[in-house]
Design a protein around this motif. Sequence first.
Motif, PDB file in Angstrom:
ATOM      1  N   LYS A 183      33.691  73.691  12.201  1.00  0.00           N
ATOM      2  CA  LYS A 183      32.643  74.679  11.925  1.00  0.00           C
ATOM      3  C   LYS A 183      31.393  74.369  12.735  1.00  0.00           C
ATOM      4  O   LYS A 183      30.757  75.256  13.272  1.00  0.00           O
ATOM      5  CB  LYS A 183      32.300  74.669  10.432  1.00  0.00           C
ATOM      6  CG  LYS A 183      33.413  75.266   9.625  1.00  0.00           C
ATOM      7  CD  LYS A 183      32.878  75.999   8.432  1.00  0.00           C
ATOM      8  CE  LYS A 183      33.937  76.991   7.997  1.00  0.00           C
ATOM      9  NZ  LYS A 183      34.384  76.860   6.668  1.00  0.00           N
ATOM     10  N   LEU A 184      31.074  73.099  12.793  1.00  0.00           N
ATOM     11  CA  LEU A 184      29.869  72.686  13.495  1.00  0.00           C
ATOM     12  C   LEU A 184      29.956  73.027  14.978  1.00  0.00           C
ATOM     13  O   LEU A 184      29.022  73.537  15.571  1.00  0.00           O
ATOM     14  CB  LEU A 184      29.684  71.176  13.301  1.00  0.00           C
ATOM     15  CG  LEU A 184      28.462  70.563  13.951  1.00  0.00           C
ATOM     16  CD1 LEU A 184      27.226  71.047  13.211  1.00  0.00           C
ATOM     17  CD2 LEU A 184      28.520  69.046  13.877  1.00  0.00           C
ATOM     18  N   HIS A 185      31.125  72.740  15.569  1.00  0.00           N
ATOM     19  CA  HIS A 185      31.260  72.975  17.011  1.00  0.00           C
ATOM     20  C   HIS A 185      31.726  74.390  17.336  1.00  0.00           C
ATOM     21  O   HIS A 185      31.859  74.743  18.493  1.00  0.00           O
ATOM     22  CB  HIS A 185      32.242  71.959  17.616  1.00  0.00           C
ATOM     23  CG  HIS A 185      31.697  70.562  17.610  1.00  0.00           C
ATOM     24  ND1 HIS A 185      31.817  69.731  16.529  1.00  0.00           N
ATOM     25  CD2 HIS A 185      30.988  69.878  18.531  1.00  0.00           C
ATOM     26  CE1 HIS A 185      31.226  68.581  16.792  1.00  0.00           C
ATOM     27  NE2 HIS A 185      30.710  68.647  18.003  1.00  0.00           N
ATOM     28  N   ARG A 186      32.024  75.167  16.276  1.00  0.00           N
ATOM     29  CA  ARG A 186      32.489  76.556  16.447  1.00  0.00           C
ATOM     30  C   ARG A 186      33.606  76.647  17.482  1.00  0.00           C
ATOM     31  O   ARG A 186      33.514  77.356  18.485  1.00  0.00           O
ATOM     32  CB  ARG A 186      31.336  77.470  16.885  1.00  0.00           C
ATOM     33  CG  ARG A 186      30.232  77.553  15.865  1.00  0.00           C
ATOM     34  CD  ARG A 186      29.060  78.320  16.458  1.00  0.00           C
ATOM     35  NE  ARG A 186      27.851  78.072  15.722  1.00  0.00           N
ATOM     36  CZ  ARG A 186      27.478  78.724  14.634  1.00  0.00           C
ATOM     37  NH1 ARG A 186      28.212  79.681  14.155  1.00  0.00           N
ATOM     38  NH2 ARG A 186      26.355  78.424  14.016  1.00  0.00           N
ATOM     39  N   VAL A 187      34.638  75.850  17.261  1.00  0.00           N
ATOM     40  CA  VAL A 187      35.769  75.871  18.199  1.00  0.00           C
ATOM     41  C   VAL A 187      37.049  76.218  17.447  1.00  0.00           C
ATOM     42  O   VAL A 187      37.114  76.106  16.221  1.00  0.00           O
ATOM     43  CB  VAL A 187      35.963  74.488  18.873  1.00  0.00           C
ATOM     44  CG1 VAL A 187      34.913  74.244  19.918  1.00  0.00           C
ATOM     45  CG2 VAL A 187      35.978  73.367  17.828  1.00  0.00           C
ATOM     46  N   GLU A 188      38.050  76.615  18.194  1.00  0.00           N
ATOM     47  CA  GLU A 188      39.345  76.907  17.593  1.00  0.00           C
ATOM     48  C   GLU A 188      39.999  75.585  17.183  1.00  0.00           C
ATOM     49  O   GLU A 188      39.767  74.545  17.821  1.00  0.00           O
ATOM     50  CB  GLU A 188      40.204  77.592  18.656  1.00  0.00           C
ATOM     51  CG  GLU A 188      41.291  78.463  18.074  1.00  0.00           C
ATOM     52  CD  GLU A 188      42.161  79.008  19.187  1.00  0.00           C
ATOM     53  OE1 GLU A 188      43.379  78.951  19.058  1.00  0.00           O
ATOM     54  OE2 GLU A 188      41.564  79.453  20.209  1.00  0.00           O
ATOM     55  N   LEU A 189      40.790  75.635  16.116  1.00  0.00           N
ATOM     56  CA  LEU A 189      41.405  74.383  15.654  1.00  0.00           C
ATOM     57  C   LEU A 189      42.644  74.063  16.488  1.00  0.00           C
ATOM     58  O   LEU A 189      43.690  74.686  16.346  1.00  0.00           O
ATOM     59  CB  LEU A 189      41.771  74.502  14.166  1.00  0.00           C
ATOM     60  CG  LEU A 189      42.365  73.247  13.537  1.00  0.00           C
ATOM     61  CD1 LEU A 189      41.495  72.034  13.801  1.00  0.00           C
ATOM     62  CD2 LEU A 189      42.534  73.441  12.041  1.00  0.00           C
ATOM     63  N   THR A 231      21.519  68.728   7.743  1.00  0.00           N
ATOM     64  CA  THR A 231      21.685  68.975   6.300  1.00  0.00           C
ATOM     65  C   THR A 231      22.111  70.412   6.014  1.00  0.00           C
ATOM     66  O   THR A 231      22.861  70.658   5.078  1.00  0.00           O
ATOM     67  CB  THR A 231      20.366  68.673   5.555  1.00  0.00           C
ATOM     68  OG1 THR A 231      19.311  69.291   6.257  1.00  0.00           O
ATOM     69  CG2 THR A 231      20.140  67.203   5.405  1.00  0.00           C
ATOM     70  N   ALA A 232      21.664  71.349   6.856  1.00  0.00           N
ATOM     71  CA  ALA A 232      22.046  72.749   6.615  1.00  0.00           C
ATOM     72  C   ALA A 232      23.565  72.884   6.758  1.00  0.00           C
ATOM     73  O   ALA A 232      24.235  73.542   5.948  1.00  0.00           O
ATOM     74  CB  ALA A 232      21.328  73.663   7.596  1.00  0.00           C
ATOM     75  N   THR A 233      24.130  72.239   7.772  1.00  0.00           N
ATOM     76  CA  THR A 233      25.581  72.325   7.981  1.00  0.00           C
ATOM     77  C   THR A 233      26.322  71.619   6.849  1.00  0.00           C
ATOM     78  O   THR A 233      27.336  72.107   6.344  1.00  0.00           O
ATOM     79  CB  THR A 233      25.961  71.649   9.322  1.00  0.00           C
ATOM     80  OG1 THR A 233      25.079  72.121  10.298  1.00  0.00           O
ATOM     81  CG2 THR A 233      27.384  71.960   9.697  1.00  0.00           C
ATOM     82  N   ILE A 234      25.787  70.477   6.464  1.00  0.00           N
ATOM     83  CA  ILE A 234      26.440  69.742   5.369  1.00  0.00           C
ATOM     84  C   ILE A 234      26.481  70.635   4.130  1.00  0.00           C
ATOM     85  O   ILE A 234      27.506  70.774   3.465  1.00  0.00           O
ATOM     86  CB  ILE A 234      25.676  68.436   5.052  1.00  0.00           C
ATOM     87  CG1 ILE A 234      25.761  67.484   6.237  1.00  0.00           C
ATOM     88  CG2 ILE A 234      26.223  67.770   3.785  1.00  0.00           C
ATOM     89  CD1 ILE A 234      24.906  66.250   6.095  1.00  0.00           C
TER      90      ILE A 234
END
Length: 511
Positions: free
Chosen positions: A390-396, A3-6
């Motif tokens: 954002k959740l996985h903190r990866v480059e797009l 929920t925090a990420t949402i």
Amino acid sequence: MNTATIWRTTLTQLDMTPIDALTKTWLQDAHLIELPASARHELASDAPEQSLAFALQVPNDLACDIITTRWQGLLEDVMRDMLGQPVALVVRNSTYTTAAVPEVIPPVHEREVPPARTAHPPMRQHHAPPPQQNGNGYYDDVSRPPMQNEFSYASPNTLEDWENEQRANMLAHNRLNPRYTFGAFIVGNSNRLAHAASLAVAEAPGESYNPLFLYGGVGLGKTHLLHAIGHQGVDTGLAVLYVSSEQFTNEIVNAIRYRTTEEFRAKYRSVDILLVDDIQFIAGKESTEEEFFHTFNSLYEMSKQIVICSDRPPKAILSLEERLRSRFEWGLIADIQPPDLETRMAILRVKADLLHYHVPDEIIAYIAGRVQTNIRELEGCLNRLMAYQKLHRVELTMDVARAAISSLGTDTREPTLNSRQIAQAVADYYHISLEAMCGKQRDKYIVTPRQIAMYLIRQETSTSLLEIGQLFGGRDHSTVLHSCEKIDRTIHVNQTLRREILAIREQLMRE
Ligand SMILES: Nc1ncnc2c1ncn2[C@@H]1O[C@H](COP(=O)(O)OP(=O)(O)OP(=O)(O)O)[C@@H](O)[C@H]1O
């Protein structure tokens, strides 16, 4: 997603909305928690069964009132787009606990109250406790001054200004979604007529096409255009009323029940622009059709503008009374078709820019290629991608996009393509034979399609470089890699090549 990420992702998406600064501060301090099944009774009674239920804990009662009456609908929409499922929220003061609610008192939105007597109900009133008006036409529960120390974000003066502005806004813009404006609507061949007609109606209500009847499939922008007309009307000082046919029906039922039909009629007949969404739902409801017929006639005779939306043309609303059907055909009927690839890409580009989210063209094309009919789904994909990244903190990258989108539900097309299909589509597009393309020939008119085919196979399938090389006459993996990289570089500078590749992709998605 927790929920925090949402909530964090929701907040980023609210940047482009006209939510005032004070409310934004409250939202920044709010906490989203999942609502347990035992507390679902707190939700509005019309919350869809299958909706994801959350409680939003906000810092004080005032924040609670304002967010509930003014912004709850918008928050639910944003979260629904992101999560791909309906969302129902209950907004609470953070000091609230479920256990503290005495069981004998039902939640306020479930209590029976007569319909509010106002021509301008607040946005998404059905989700909020019914507001009570004071003699000034304002809503008491919103205009109530805050308790001392209730919040510390603004001086009383600022709050007063804020309240005045909000009241004015609420009364004027009633249930219109602030995001649905003409400026935010992308025009393409699929919606050009509907857009032009809506604009004409907004510029000269009651004068050009009356009624304007817009129809089209799910999520293609009918409501957006309806609201855009509404905003323009409000901005020019006209009385605008937007209702879904469901709301219209409920109001009639209530008016009959509470003997307030006079007020109901006065409300509907006092508007300059009446916007009715999803009219197909009144079909077969006798007293609703009857009342709508009289409303329509009164407004029409006074040259007031009526705009109606439906998922089908009047002729196809089978159980609709003939006299209503014929009236709907008096003005202009404009359809909205599913957008073509270019329009879908433009919509995604604008939406990404609004979110200050940099998405490479190839990923925009990838998403646009997968969701072909529903713009709501298209936006949902972009939101999902953003949340995923954002959740996985990866480059797009393309792989990230693929992973994010492939976790989506049924409305997106999963890549079920194989290398041979892709090679064939490329060969067909360039009118060369598959054999020649996969052979040894080195003429330019063969080499470029071959490189494109390798590039697309690499993009769309998990085929290895080695396997691709084997498909193309036993070339080694470095040749394949070189071809893919070359096309990847060239499409950034060569519009023609980019368009050709998009066209092939679109063709493949259709198959
Ligand atoms: N041409 C467009 N340009 C930009 N955004 C669009 C366009 N068409 C639709 N949208 C967006 O797609 C989403 C769905 O649109 P909307 O709710 O208006 O669809 P609808 O046709 O009313 O669907 P439904 O039949 O489900 O009510 C909205 O977020 C809207 O802003």
